[in-house]
Design a protein around this motif. Structure first.
Motif, short mmCIF file in Angstrom:
data_model
loop_
_atom_site.label_atom_id
_atom_site.label_comp_id
_atom_site.label_asym_id
_atom_site.label_seq_id
_atom_site.Cartn_x
_atom_site.Cartn_y
_atom_site.Cartn_z
N ALA A 116 0.81 -1.23 0.00
CA ALA A 116 0.00 0.00 0.00
C ALA A 116 0.84 1.28 0.00
CB ALA A 116 -0.96 -0.01 1.18
N ALA A 117 2.14 1.15 -0.22
CA ALA A 117 2.97 2.37 -0.27
C ALA A 117 2.68 3.18 -1.53
CB ALA A 117 4.44 1.99 -0.22
N ARG A 118 2.24 2.48 -2.57
CA ARG A 118 2.03 3.19 -3.86
C ARG A 118 0.99 2.42 -4.68
NH1 ARG A 118 7.57 0.87 -6.69
NH2 ARG A 118 6.52 -0.90 -7.66
N GLY A 119 0.69 3.00 -5.84
CA GLY A 119 -0.15 2.31 -6.83
C GLY A 119 -1.54 1.97 -6.34
N ILE A 120 -2.02 0.81 -6.75
CA ILE A 120 -3.38 0.38 -6.41
C ILE A 120 -3.56 0.29 -4.89
CG2 ILE A 120 -5.00 -1.55 -6.56
CD1 ILE A 120 -3.87 -2.09 -9.40
N GLY A 121 -2.57 -0.28 -4.22
CA GLY A 121 -2.67 -0.46 -2.76
C GLY A 121 -2.84 0.87 -2.04
N ALA A 122 -2.10 1.89 -2.48
CA ALA A 122 -2.22 3.22 -1.85
C ALA A 122 -3.63 3.77 -2.09
CB ALA A 122 -1.16 4.16 -2.41
N ALA A 146 6.93 -5.00 6.08
CA ALA A 146 6.92 -6.47 6.14
C ALA A 146 6.91 -7.04 4.73
CB ALA A 146 5.70 -6.98 6.90
N ASP A 147 7.62 -8.14 4.58
CA ASP A 147 7.58 -8.90 3.32
C ASP A 147 6.48 -9.95 3.48
OD1 ASP A 147 7.93 -10.74 1.29
OD2 ASP A 147 10.11 -10.87 1.50
N VAL A 148 5.43 -9.84 2.66
CA VAL A 148 4.28 -10.73 2.85
C VAL A 148 4.60 -12.20 2.56
CG1 VAL A 148 2.55 -8.91 2.44
CG2 VAL A 148 3.36 -10.32 0.51
N SER A 149 5.73 -12.46 1.94
CA SER A 149 6.09 -13.85 1.65
C SER A 149 6.91 -14.48 2.78
CB SER A 149 6.85 -13.94 0.33
OG SER A 149 8.11 -13.30 0.42
N GLY A 180 -7.88 -4.85 -15.15
CA GLY A 180 -7.22 -4.80 -16.45
C GLY A 180 -6.05 -3.85 -16.35
N PHE A 181 -5.91 -2.96 -17.32
CA PHE A 181 -4.75 -2.06 -17.37
C PHE A 181 -4.97 -0.86 -16.43
CE2 PHE A 181 -2.53 1.61 -19.26
CZ PHE A 181 -1.25 1.11 -19.34
N ILE A 182 -4.14 -0.80 -15.39
CA ILE A 182 -4.24 0.30 -14.41
C ILE A 182 -2.90 1.05 -14.42
CG2 ILE A 182 -4.73 0.91 -12.00
CD1 ILE A 182 -7.02 -0.70 -13.30
P1 NAP Z 1 3.00 -1.56 -7.85
O1 NAP Z 1 2.81 -0.13 -8.22
O2 NAP Z 1 4.24 -2.25 -8.30
O3 NAP Z 1 2.86 -1.67 -6.26
C1 NAP Z 1 3.03 -2.90 -5.62
C2 NAP Z 1 3.48 -2.65 -4.19
O4 NAP Z 1 3.66 -3.93 -3.57
C3 NAP Z 1 4.82 -1.91 -4.11
O5 NAP Z 1 4.75 -0.88 -3.16
C4 NAP Z 1 5.77 -3.02 -3.70
O6 NAP Z 1 6.88 -2.58 -2.92
C5 NAP Z 1 4.88 -3.89 -2.83
N1 NAP Z 1 5.43 -5.22 -2.64
C6 NAP Z 1 6.06 -5.99 -3.56
N2 NAP Z 1 6.47 -7.14 -3.01
C7 NAP Z 1 6.08 -7.10 -1.72
C8 NAP Z 1 6.21 -8.01 -0.63
N3 NAP Z 1 6.83 -9.19 -0.77
N4 NAP Z 1 5.72 -7.65 0.57
C9 NAP Z 1 5.10 -6.44 0.74
N5 NAP Z 1 4.94 -5.56 -0.25
C10 NAP Z 1 5.42 -5.88 -1.47
O7 NAP Z 1 1.81 -2.46 -8.38
P2 NAP Z 1 0.28 -2.13 -8.70
O8 NAP Z 1 0.16 -1.91 -10.14
O9 NAP Z 1 -0.25 -1.12 -7.75
O10 NAP Z 1 -0.38 -3.56 -8.42
C11 NAP Z 1 -1.01 -3.89 -7.20
C12 NAP Z 1 -1.66 -5.27 -7.34
O11 NAP Z 1 -2.59 -5.26 -8.42
C13 NAP Z 1 -0.67 -6.39 -7.65
O12 NAP Z 1 -1.07 -7.57 -7.01
C14 NAP Z 1 -0.80 -6.54 -9.15
O13 NAP Z 1 -0.40 -7.82 -9.57
C15 NAP Z 1 -2.28 -6.29 -9.34
N6 NAP Z 1 -2.64 -5.85 -10.70
C16 NAP Z 1 -2.15 -4.69 -11.23
C17 NAP Z 1 -2.53 -4.32 -12.52
C18 NAP Z 1 -2.05 -3.05 -13.16
O14 NAP Z 1 -2.38 -2.82 -14.35
N7 NAP Z 1 -1.31 -2.18 -12.50
C19 NAP Z 1 -3.39 -5.13 -13.25
C20 NAP Z 1 -3.86 -6.31 -12.69
C21 NAP Z 1 -3.49 -6.66 -11.40
P3 NAP Z 1 8.26 -2.12 -3.65
O15 NAP Z 1 7.92 -0.86 -4.37
O16 NAP Z 1 9.21 -1.93 -2.52
O17 NAP Z 1 8.61 -3.24 -4.57
#
Ligand code: NAP
Length: 250
Positions: A11-17, A59-62, A182-184
């Motif tokens: 949740a630091a960035r992207g969709i999670g934020a 935390a590393d979720v894995s 889809g594409f985000i």
């Molecule tokens: P993102 O911008 O890359 O953000 C993912 C976040 O997860 C980053 O802050 C990353 O940290 C963190 N992360 C990675 N590995 C981790 C771990 N082991 N433990 C804890 N945090 C971890 O990705 P997003 O585009 O927002 O995608 C979010 C979710 O939506 C993902 O599951 C992705 O597969 C899914 N999704 C995305 C899209 C799309 O178009 N964007 C489409 C379909 C599905 P770091 O920055 O430190 O690596």
């Protein structure tokens, strides 16, 4: 609506934020989990600005021990977590013949392993409360996508995981659903454009041409779907996969 404690991973960035901020706006306190605790500061500040409590958790979720410690810290600091969004994700794209075992394993460990560990660690709080909401981030890639054998297998796996947890946890008032975006527009899609060597605007234009609503998705589009699943009025919706992709998918 009752105020709950939510955990959003990645949740630091992207969709999670976007999801974490929306859950704050919906009236919940939110634990912002990501690999690097310091990187969660912006999301935490945005949630606190809406008057809700937020907590940054590195935390590393894995990592099983890290997940157990993170969930215990959330419970102690914010209270029992009863909303969980398994969003953390990574890409390790490559064609099959070039894909290493390490890249296969990393993707499985973060997406599938992470969702498993986080769900297992939080379910006891949900079953005790007789209320819970788990939302897993799948992807349209679950239907197959060139160069993503690892990622598409993990995202399809998350759909089976979602349905099974829905069956197991339903009797405790816990719903479990998946969203398949889809594409985000995020750093993840930017990284894909970089990997194939295409400027992002060109990459986005080509994809948007094939999206019926003729625009790219934004994190807020996914946050809106999460908000629906997390709502206490959505208690009869469970085990579903919602494609949020600007049109129908195959
Ligand atoms: P993102 O911008 O890359 O953000 C993912 C976040 O997860 C980053 O802050 C990353 O940290 C963190 N992360 C990675 N590995 C981790 C771990 N082991 N433990 C804890 N945090 C971890 O990705 P997003 O585009 O927002 O995608 C979010 C979710 O939506 C993902 O599951 C992705 O597969 C899914 N999704 C995305 C899209 C799309 O178009 N964007 C489409 C379909 C599905 P770091 O920055 O430190 O690596």
């Amino acid at each position: 609506m009752t105020s709950r404690v939510a955990i959003v991973t990645g949740a630091a960035r992207g969709i999670g934020a976007g999801v974490a901020k929306r859950l704050g706006e919906d009236g919940h306190d939110v634990a912002v989990v990501d690999l690097d605790e310091a990187s969660c500061a912006e999301t935490v500040a945005a949630i606190e600005a809406t008057g809700r409590r937020a907590l940054a958790v590195g935390a590393d979720v894995s990592d099983e021990a890290a997940v157990e410690a993170a969930v215990a810290r959330v419970a102690e600091t914010l209270g029992a977590p009863t909303i969980l969004v398994n969003n953390a994700g990574v890409l390790r794209d490559n064609l099959l013949f070039k894909m290493s075992m390490a890249d296969w394993q990393t993707v499985m460990n973060v997406h599938l392993g992470g969702a498993f560990l986080m769900s297992r660690a939080t379910q006891r709080f949900m079953t005790e409360a007789n209320f819970g909401r788990i939302v897993n981030l799948s992807s349209t890639s679950a239907l197959g996508n060139r160069g993503q054998a690892n990622y598409s297998a993990a995202k399809a796996g998350l759909q089976g995981f979602t349905k099974t947890l829905a069956i197991e946890l339903g009797r405790f008032g816990v719903t479990v659903n998946a969203i398949a975006p889809g594409f985000i527009v995020t750093a993840m899609t930017q990284a894909t454009a970089d990997r194939i060597g295409v400027p992002f605007e060109q990459f986005e234009r080509a994809i948007v041409n094939n999206i019926p609503v003729q625009r790219a998705g934004q994190p807020e589009d996914i946050a809106n779907a999460v908000s629906f699943f997390a709502d206490e009025r959505s208690g009869f919706v469970s085990g579903q996969v919602l494609y949020v992709a600007g049109g129908p998918t195959n």
